[in-house]
Design a protein around this motif. Structure first.
Motif, PDB file in Angstrom:
ATOM      1  N   ARG A 125       0.787  -1.298   0.006  1.00 26.14           N
ATOM      2  CA  ARG A 125       0.041  -0.345   0.190  1.00 26.14           C
ATOM      3  C   ARG A 125       0.934   1.118   0.134  1.00 26.14           C
ATOM      4  NH1 ARG A 125      -5.466  -0.792   2.011  1.00 26.14           N
ATOM      5  NH2 ARG A 125      -6.172  -2.926   1.396  1.00 26.14           N
ATOM      6  N   LEU A 126       2.137   1.141   0.564  1.00 29.75           N
ATOM      7  CA  LEU A 126       2.475   2.443   0.917  1.00 29.75           C
ATOM      8  C   LEU A 126       3.401   2.291  -0.863  1.00 29.75           C
ATOM      9  CD1 LEU A 126       4.216   2.281   4.854  1.00 29.75           C
ATOM     10  CD2 LEU A 126       3.179   4.315   3.506  1.00 29.75           C
ATOM     11  N   HIS A 127       3.401   1.766  -1.039  1.00 31.29           N
ATOM     12  CA  HIS A 127       4.848   1.358  -2.372  1.00 31.29           C
ATOM     13  C   HIS A 127       3.573   1.414  -3.416  1.00 31.29           C
ATOM     14  CE1 HIS A 127       8.351   0.151  -2.057  1.00 31.29           C
ATOM     15  NE2 HIS A 127       8.511  -0.808  -1.919  1.00 31.29           N
ATOM     16  N   ARG A 128       1.427   1.582  -3.567  1.00 32.75           N
ATOM     17  CA  ARG A 128       0.908   2.036  -4.474  1.00 32.75           C
ATOM     18  C   ARG A 128       0.816   3.624  -4.309  1.00 32.75           C
ATOM     19  NH1 ARG A 128      -3.562  -1.492  -2.941  1.00 32.75           N
ATOM     20  NH2 ARG A 128      -1.966  -3.302  -2.982  1.00 32.75           N
ATOM     21  N   ALA A 129       1.177   4.386  -2.550  1.00 33.40           N
ATOM     22  CA  ALA A 129       0.950   5.306  -2.648  1.00 33.40           C
ATOM     23  C   ALA A 129       1.952   6.414  -2.178  1.00 33.40           C
ATOM     24  CB  ALA A 129       0.835   5.434  -0.556  1.00 33.40           C
ATOM     25  N   ALA A 134      10.493   9.387  -5.247  1.00 40.14           N
ATOM     26  CA  ALA A 134      11.045   8.980  -6.611  1.00 40.14           C
ATOM     27  C   ALA A 134      12.697   8.863  -5.748  1.00 40.14           C
ATOM     28  CB  ALA A 134      12.271  10.411  -7.460  1.00 40.14           C
ATOM     29  N   GLY A 135      13.170   7.359  -6.601  1.00 36.28           N
ATOM     30  CA  GLY A 135      15.100   7.027  -5.921  1.00 36.28           C
ATOM     31  C   GLY A 135      14.365   6.470  -4.397  1.00 36.28           C
ATOM     32  N   GLY A 136      13.190   6.701  -3.470  1.00 39.92           N
ATOM     33  CA  GLY A 136      13.540   6.199  -1.606  1.00 39.92           C
ATOM     34  C   GLY A 136      13.360   4.874  -1.900  1.00 39.92           C
ATOM     35  N   ALA A 137      13.851   3.970  -0.966  1.00 37.29           N
ATOM     36  CA  ALA A 137      13.376   3.668  -0.402  1.00 37.29           C
ATOM     37  C   ALA A 137      12.777   2.896   0.653  1.00 37.29           C
ATOM     38  CB  ALA A 137      14.073   2.472  -0.734  1.00 37.29           C
ATOM     39  N   LEU A 138      11.449   1.881   0.874  1.00 36.79           N
ATOM     40  CA  LEU A 138      11.468   1.714   2.371  1.00 36.79           C
ATOM     41  C   LEU A 138      12.234   0.790   2.790  1.00 36.79           C
ATOM     42  CD1 LEU A 138       7.315   0.975   1.440  1.00 36.79           C
ATOM     43  CD2 LEU A 138       8.220   2.877   2.470  1.00 36.79           C
ATOM     44  N   GLU A 139      12.551   1.321   4.081  1.00 30.58           N
ATOM     45  CA  GLU A 139      13.690   1.436   5.159  1.00 30.58           C
ATOM     46  C   GLU A 139      12.789  -0.020   6.348  1.00 30.58           C
ATOM     47  OE1 GLU A 139      16.583   0.941   5.764  1.00 30.58           O
ATOM     48  OE2 GLU A 139      16.594   1.724   3.557  1.00 30.58           O
ATOM     49  N   ARG A 140      11.868   0.934   7.220  1.00 34.40           N
ATOM     50  CA  ARG A 140      10.994   0.059   8.358  1.00 34.40           C
ATOM     51  C   ARG A 140       9.709   0.518   8.082  1.00 34.40           C
ATOM     52  NH1 ARG A 140      13.657   0.492  13.978  1.00 34.40           N
ATOM     53  NH2 ARG A 140      13.050   2.658  13.789  1.00 34.40           N
ATOM     54  N   VAL A 141       8.333  -0.252   8.826  1.00 32.90           N
ATOM     55  CA  VAL A 141       6.785   0.260   9.118  1.00 32.90           C
ATOM     56  C   VAL A 141       6.503   0.246  10.617  1.00 32.90           C
ATOM     57  CG1 VAL A 141       7.047  -0.253   7.038  1.00 32.90           C
ATOM     58  CG2 VAL A 141       6.635  -1.903   8.221  1.00 32.90           C
ATOM     59  N   GLN A 142       5.473   1.154  10.951  1.00 35.03           N
ATOM     60  CA  GLN A 142       4.999   0.700  12.189  1.00 35.03           C
ATOM     61  C   GLN A 142       3.680   0.834  11.768  1.00 35.03           C
ATOM     62  OE1 GLN A 142       5.749   3.823  14.629  1.00 35.03           O
ATOM     63  NE2 GLN A 142       6.252   2.561  16.558  1.00 35.03           N
ATOM     64  N   VAL A 143       2.423  -0.252  12.691  1.00 34.50           N
ATOM     65  CA  VAL A 143       1.937  -0.081  11.700  1.00 34.50           C
ATOM     66  C   VAL A 143       0.733   0.186  13.670  1.00 34.50           C
ATOM     67  CG1 VAL A 143      -0.507  -1.495  11.968  1.00 34.50           C
ATOM     68  CG2 VAL A 143       1.994  -1.542  10.162  1.00 34.50           C
ATOM     69  N   ASP A 177      14.266  -6.927  -0.689  1.00 36.77           N
ATOM     70  CA  ASP A 177      13.482  -7.525  -1.508  1.00 36.77           C
ATOM     71  C   ASP A 177      11.913  -6.824  -1.894  1.00 36.77           C
ATOM     72  OD1 ASP A 177      12.414  -9.185   0.739  1.00 36.77           O
ATOM     73  OD2 ASP A 177      11.992 -10.513  -1.547  1.00 36.77           O
ATOM     74  N   GLU A 178      11.323  -5.980  -0.910  1.00 38.36           N
ATOM     75  CA  GLU A 178      10.627  -5.732  -0.901  1.00 38.36           C
ATOM     76  C   GLU A 178      10.396  -4.184  -0.784  1.00 38.36           C
ATOM     77  OE1 GLU A 178       7.562  -7.275   2.531  1.00 38.36           O
ATOM     78  OE2 GLU A 178       8.289  -8.715   2.137  1.00 38.36           O
ATOM     79  N   SER A 179      11.976  -3.541   0.074  1.00 40.70           N
ATOM     80  CA  SER A 179      12.004  -2.158   0.056  1.00 40.70           C
ATOM     81  C   SER A 179      11.661  -1.483  -1.350  1.00 40.70           C
ATOM     82  CB  SER A 179      13.081  -1.505   0.709  1.00 40.70           C
ATOM     83  OG  SER A 179      13.997  -2.471  -0.238  1.00 40.70           O
ATOM     84  N   TRP A 180      11.904  -1.577  -2.418  1.00 41.38           N
ATOM     85  CA  TRP A 180      12.292  -1.237  -3.664  1.00 41.38           C
ATOM     86  C   TRP A 180      10.647  -1.063  -4.509  1.00 41.38           C
ATOM     87  CZ3 TRP A 180      15.553   2.786  -4.181  1.00 41.38           C
ATOM     88  CH2 TRP A 180      16.698   2.424  -3.674  1.00 41.38           C
ATOM     89  N   GLY A 181      10.069  -2.155  -3.610  1.00 38.91           N
ATOM     90  CA  GLY A 181       8.342  -2.516  -4.528  1.00 38.91           C
ATOM     91  C   GLY A 181       8.161  -4.135  -4.815  1.00 38.91           C
ATOM     92  N   GLY A 182       8.862  -4.413  -4.199  1.00 38.86           N
ATOM     93  CA  GLY A 182       8.849  -6.441  -4.458  1.00 38.86           C
ATOM     94  C   GLY A 182       8.066  -6.437  -3.309  1.00 38.86           C
ATOM     95  N   ALA A 183       6.783  -8.218  -3.416  1.00 42.46           N
ATOM     96  CA  ALA A 183       6.275  -8.159  -2.513  1.00 42.46           C
ATOM     97  C   ALA A 183       6.971 -10.022  -1.683  1.00 42.46           C
ATOM     98  CB  ALA A 183       4.932  -9.139  -3.110  1.00 42.46           C
ATOM     99  N   GLY A 184       8.382  -9.665  -1.589  1.00 45.22           N
ATOM    100  CA  GLY A 184       9.675 -10.505  -1.025  1.00 45.22           C
ATOM    101  C   GLY A 184       8.724 -11.758  -1.300  1.00 45.22           C
TER     102      GLY A 184
END
Length: 184
Positions: A125-129, A134-143, A177-184
């Motif tokens: 969902r964060l990738h879709r948003a 641009a050029g950034g990567a998700l490192e950590r998430v908190q719910v 493998d998920e941080s750039w938009g993959g699903a692991g």
């Protein structure tokens, strides 16, 4: 796989039952909640935020994304709403809370699966948003969640606390493998 999952026990399902279950759960799990005599009596809002590594190597933390509100907007006024918008996040949250204590310790053998499933949904969902930019990567998430009881009808003698309950999960590292938009 679905056929083997619902078929009576046989040689094939006895031999490969674990692989079948790993393919089925949690995405295709079945239950009888639709026919439950005690329907859901609370509203649960699930939100997520992320720590992003920007294109220039800095780190930033996003604001909270209200995933439940996004799902609500997707079905509001829609005559044929997506099953995913109606249930994916709610079912993932139910699965997580059923397998983890209030202190977020796993209380069931499928706890890691529940955590992975919820994390993958919020990361997608964060990738879709385009939260990482641009050029950034998700490192950590908190719910986090806020559970608000639904007031019983006026004719009911049931008395409940109407105070919302908040729950904040620890930060989860997003696998490479998920941080750039993959699903692991």
């Amino acid at each position: 796989m679905v056929f083997l999952h619902v078929a009576p026990s046989n040689t094939l399902t006895k031999e490969h039952g674990k692989a079948i279950d790993e393919w089925i759960y949690p995405e295709f799990e079945q239950n009888w909640k639709l026919f439950a005599p005690n329907p859901l009596q609370q509203n649960i809002a699930v939100q997520v935020r992320a720590q992003i590594r920007t294109a220039d190597g800095d780190f930033r933390t996003t604001g909270w994304y209200d995933l439940s509100a996004e799902d609500g907007r997707a079905i509001d006024g829609n005559l044929l709403p997506s099953h995913t918008h109606q249930n994916e996040l709610r079912r993932a949250w139910d699965f997580y809370t059923a397998t983890h204590s209030g202190e977020n310790r796993t209380a069931a053998s499928r706890g890691l699966l529940a955590e992975t499933y919820l994390r993958r949904i919020v990361v997608l969902r964060l990738h879709r948003a385009e939260a990482a930019g641009a050029g950034g990567a998700l490192e950590r998430v908190q719910v986090r969640s806020r559970t608000t009881p639904v007031r019983p009808p006026e004719w009911s003698e049931e008395r409940i606390s109407l105070k919302p309950v908040d729950r904040v999960l620890p930060w989860w590292t997003v696998p490479a493998d998920e941080s750039w938009g993959g699903a692991g």
